[in-house]
Motif scaffolding. Structure first.
Motif, short mmCIF file in Angstrom:
data_model
loop_
_atom_site.label_atom_id
_atom_site.label_comp_id
_atom_site.label_asym_id
_atom_site.label_seq_id
_atom_site.Cartn_x
_atom_site.Cartn_y
_atom_site.Cartn_z
N ALA A 111 0.83 -1.21 0.00
CA ALA A 111 0.00 0.00 0.00
C ALA A 111 0.86 1.26 0.00
O ALA A 111 0.57 2.24 -0.70
N TYR A 112 1.96 1.24 0.79
CA TYR A 112 2.85 2.41 0.81
C TYR A 112 3.60 2.56 -0.52
O TYR A 112 3.83 3.69 -0.98
N ARG A 113 3.99 1.46 -1.11
CA ARG A 113 4.68 1.59 -2.41
C ARG A 113 3.76 2.19 -3.45
O ARG A 113 4.14 3.10 -4.19
N CYS A 114 2.51 1.70 -3.52
CA CYS A 114 1.55 2.28 -4.47
C CYS A 114 1.31 3.76 -4.19
O CYS A 114 1.21 4.57 -5.10
N ALA A 134 -1.29 -8.19 -3.81
CA ALA A 134 0.14 -8.39 -3.52
C ALA A 134 0.33 -9.18 -2.23
O ALA A 134 1.33 -9.89 -2.06
N ALA A 135 -0.64 -9.05 -1.32
CA ALA A 135 -0.56 -9.79 -0.05
C ALA A 135 -1.25 -11.14 -0.14
O ALA A 135 -1.41 -11.83 0.88
N GLY A 136 -1.66 -11.52 -1.36
CA GLY A 136 -2.24 -12.85 -1.57
C GLY A 136 -3.68 -12.97 -1.13
O GLY A 136 -4.16 -14.08 -0.86
N GLN A 137 -4.39 -11.84 -1.06
CA GLN A 137 -5.77 -11.87 -0.58
C GLN A 137 -6.77 -11.58 -1.69
O GLN A 137 -6.44 -10.89 -2.67
N ASP A 138 -7.98 -12.08 -1.51
CA ASP A 138 -9.10 -11.74 -2.39
C ASP A 138 -9.61 -10.36 -1.97
O ASP A 138 -10.10 -10.20 -0.84
#
Lengths: 197, 197
Positions: A111-114, A134-138
């Motif tokens: 989130a910080y990179r984006c 990116a964190a592997g979540q739906d």
């Protein structure tokens, strides 16, 4: 292994530096880090601590200071990043869910990179979907769950816990009851953890 | 030799750390320091930047943070020191006279030691007399001269110069147009001066 609690809110500007570097810095120091999202905006509003509103000189300095320090660390933000965040609360509710489920760090870093490197505000799309993936979540599942009562309550409880510790801003580090505030105190906090382990 | 302007106000709490350590730190870095007193209270009032008023959590942290850092540096303040200073303006008018006459650094260091290590507010007796004597000055002459129109104007002019540079707090360091704010940015400022000399 010595432990440190990393108290942060997605929405805090200086937390960008810490989010990007704490994993490596703590590993080098041999300190274990627990990522603790809370709602810093609530704390600062309650405490009437509004450091940047209507303070153009201080705000201009803040961006330049982050830029210089990011360069030293080898990061490449596009500054100024969009600020303040409209969706700070949702961004941190998602982080609270991630902290409970074990993907909080990966989501927060994405989130910080984006936000800081692509100019996409955290807590809203396209940042939100991209960071959850990116964190592997739906994303649909996580966003719905993050707004459920248990997660809303968990973030509120973490925020109360932060205030009880004496925390008034982000990022902060808690080590054996000591509070260190600001990315520039990360080394002091790691040293404190090492010396008292 | 690379140069750095050290902008400070007697009255700033974190400036204690810098006043005590900048001479040695700059000597090690091979950087020449110009001591520049200004009226930070005027700047912060104009900019509506009042960081500690009615903020007990932040104030408590500030004293603890100064205490921890002072310990690392080997200083022994008695904290909290009397704060805020009633006689901030006179304390800095005397510093402005000292800057013009070549004894500003000696007076400032003595004033901070009396204030932070003996609990005597700067700008008032017994601190004022003791600090002026430590700097080799006749207190009666210096206090009268410090309140004369040319010195009052010199401090006001320095304060305007600081604001024009983008300074909003103390201590600040100015190197080649770059501003660094806070005792914790002293090393960054010295490095900046070295790299650009």
């Amino acid at each position: 292994m010595p432990e440190l609690d990393f108290w942060y809110s997605i929405g805090s500007t200086y937390s960008y530096l810490t989010v990007m570097r704490i994993t490596d810095a703590a590993a080098r120091a041999g300190v274990s880090v627990r990522w603790r999202p809370f709602n810093v905006r609530h704390v600062m509003t309650v405490q009437n601590n509004i450091p940047f509103k209507d303070k153009p000189e201080k705000t201009a300095y803040m961006w330049r200071d982050i830029e210089r320090r990011a360069q030293r660390y080898g990061f490449h933000p596009r500054l100024p990043a969009p600020y303040p965040l409209a969706e700070l609360v949702l961004a941190n509710q998602v982080a609270a869910l991630g902290a409970a489920e074990g993907w909080g760090q990966a989501y927060t870093q994405a989130a910080y990179r984006c936000w800081f490197e692509a100019g996409q505000p955290a807590g809203a799309d396209p940042n939100l979907t991209a960071s959850l993936e990116a964190a592997g979540q739906d994303p649909a599942r996580a966003v719905a769950e993050a707004q459920s009562d248990p997660v809303v309550q968990a973030l509120a409880k973490a925020t109360e816990e932060a205030m009880a510790l004496g925390i008034f801003g982000a990022p902060s580090f808690a080590v054996s009851g000591e509070i260190f505030w600001g990315d520039d105190r990360l080394e002091d906090a790691l040293l404190w953890a090492q010396e008292r382990s």
